[in-house]
Scaffold this motif. Structure first.
Motif, PDB file in Angstrom:
ATOM      1  N   ILE A 106       7.045 -12.138 -11.051  1.00  0.00           N
ATOM      2  CA  ILE A 106       7.233 -10.808 -10.461  1.00  0.00           C
ATOM      3  C   ILE A 106       6.844 -10.908  -8.997  1.00  0.00           C
ATOM      4  N   VAL A 107       7.701 -10.405  -8.118  1.00  0.00           N
ATOM      5  CA  VAL A 107       7.468 -10.497  -6.676  1.00  0.00           C
ATOM      6  C   VAL A 107       7.052  -9.111  -6.170  1.00  0.00           C
ATOM      7  N   VAL A 108       5.937  -9.093  -5.437  1.00  0.00           N
ATOM      8  CA  VAL A 108       5.333  -7.834  -4.977  1.00  0.00           C
ATOM      9  C   VAL A 108       5.153  -7.887  -3.466  1.00  0.00           C
ATOM     10  N   ASP A 109       5.412  -6.776  -2.803  1.00  0.00           N
ATOM     11  CA  ASP A 109       5.133  -6.632  -1.376  1.00  0.00           C
ATOM     12  C   ASP A 109       3.620  -6.471  -1.232  1.00  0.00           C
ATOM     13  N   ALA A 110       2.953  -7.446  -0.624  1.00  0.00           N
ATOM     14  CA  ALA A 110       1.487  -7.453  -0.576  1.00  0.00           C
ATOM     15  C   ALA A 110       0.927  -6.274   0.214  1.00  0.00           C
ATOM     16  N   ALA A 111       1.550  -5.915   1.327  1.00  0.00           N
ATOM     17  CA  ALA A 111       1.044  -4.808   2.146  1.00  0.00           C
ATOM     18  C   ALA A 111       1.160  -3.482   1.402  1.00  0.00           C
ATOM     19  N   LYS A 112       2.294  -3.257   0.741  1.00  0.00           N
ATOM     20  CA  LYS A 112       2.460  -2.018  -0.027  1.00  0.00           C
ATOM     21  C   LYS A 112       1.486  -1.974  -1.197  1.00  0.00           C
ATOM     22  N   ALA A 113       1.290  -3.112  -1.849  1.00  0.00           N
ATOM     23  CA  ALA A 113       0.349  -3.153  -2.970  1.00  0.00           C
ATOM     24  C   ALA A 113      -1.067  -2.836  -2.491  1.00  0.00           C
ATOM     25  N   ALA A 114      -1.462  -3.411  -1.364  1.00  0.00           N
ATOM     26  CA  ALA A 114      -2.805  -3.176  -0.826  1.00  0.00           C
ATOM     27  C   ALA A 114      -3.010  -1.706  -0.495  1.00  0.00           C
ATOM     28  N   ALA A 115      -1.956  -1.064   0.024  1.00  0.00           N
ATOM     29  CA  ALA A 115      -2.050   0.341   0.429  1.00  0.00           C
ATOM     30  C   ALA A 115      -1.836   1.311  -0.723  1.00  0.00           C
ATOM     31  N   GLY A 116      -1.387   0.803  -1.866  1.00  0.00           N
ATOM     32  CA  GLY A 116      -1.070   1.684  -2.986  1.00  0.00           C
ATOM     33  C   GLY A 116       0.213   2.460  -2.747  1.00  0.00           C
ATOM     34  N   ALA A 117       1.093   1.934  -1.897  1.00  0.00           N
ATOM     35  CA  ALA A 117       2.341   2.613  -1.542  1.00  0.00           C
ATOM     36  C   ALA A 117       3.391   2.402  -2.627  1.00  0.00           C
ATOM     37  N   PRO A 118       4.319   3.340  -2.771  1.00  0.00           N
ATOM     38  CA  PRO A 118       5.382   3.155  -3.760  1.00  0.00           C
ATOM     39  C   PRO A 118       6.303   1.998  -3.368  1.00  0.00           C
TER      40      PRO A 118
END
Length: 200
Positions: A106-118
């Protein structure tokens, strides 16, 4: 008899291992998380750590004396598989986080994940050589992802396998079958892969 035979082989030594030095002045701490953690990776900036839980990604703050759970991000149930989310690695540029799960990563955008962004979950690299993925590693140029299938399937002769994906293509052209490059059957219980850049 067996001990003396093996000890006589080149490179073997019957002597005791040297004493290990003690780590002094090392601060330790722990944090309870909502589910069983497996993989852990630290963000390049921002005092953030990512931990794979069974069906979620935990985002923790590491800026204090005690880690704090900031939030969790649900992972796609179809991608997680029966074993859950396992190994975690970050691309060298720190932009994407890859979580070994099911038949791929599963590939995740690290910056969005850190910020809790959708929209933090970008997609899934889906393999064809089994559903026992355990670890994932990235090429030095962040172009390719190498996913370790611990046990493989009938296609691999039930041997462990390493599947290769074009991460760059998946990120720019979609997470379809064309992102899969191929696979390499190995031995039983394949766990991890190290990718090394050689001098030209």
């Amino acid at each position: 008899m067996a001990a003396s035979t093996s000890a006589s082989k080149p490179g073997c030594n019957k002597g005791a291992a040297p004493a290990q030095s003690q780590l002094n002045n090392v601060r330790t701490s722990s944090r309870t998380v909502p589910d069983q953690p497996f993989g852990l990776a630290y963000a390049k900036t921002g005092h953030i750590a990512f931990a794979a839980l069974t069906s979620k990604l935990a985002v923790l703050s590491t800026d204090g004396t005690q880690p704090r759970l900031l939030h969790t991000i649900p992972l796609p149930a179809a991608s997680v598989g029966k074993e859950g989310a396992l190994g975690v690695t970050l691309t060298h540029d720190g932009r994407e986080l890859l979580i070994a799960a099911g038949s791929g990563a599963i590939v995740v955008d690290a910056a969005k994940a850190a910020a809790g962004a959708p929209g933090a979950v970008l997609g899934t690299l889906t393999g064809t050589a089994g559903t026992s993925v355990i670890e994932v590693s990235i090429s030095p140029d962040d172009r390719y992802a190498f996913v370790s299938q611990e046990y493989g399937n009938i296609q691999t002769g039930n041997r462990g396998d390493n599947e290769v994906f074009d991460l760059h293509k998946a990120l720019h052209s979609g997470f379809g079958p064309s992102a899969s490059i191929g696979s390499l059957p190995l031995g039983k219980a394949v766990v991890g892969t190290t990718v090394r850049q050689t001098a030209r």
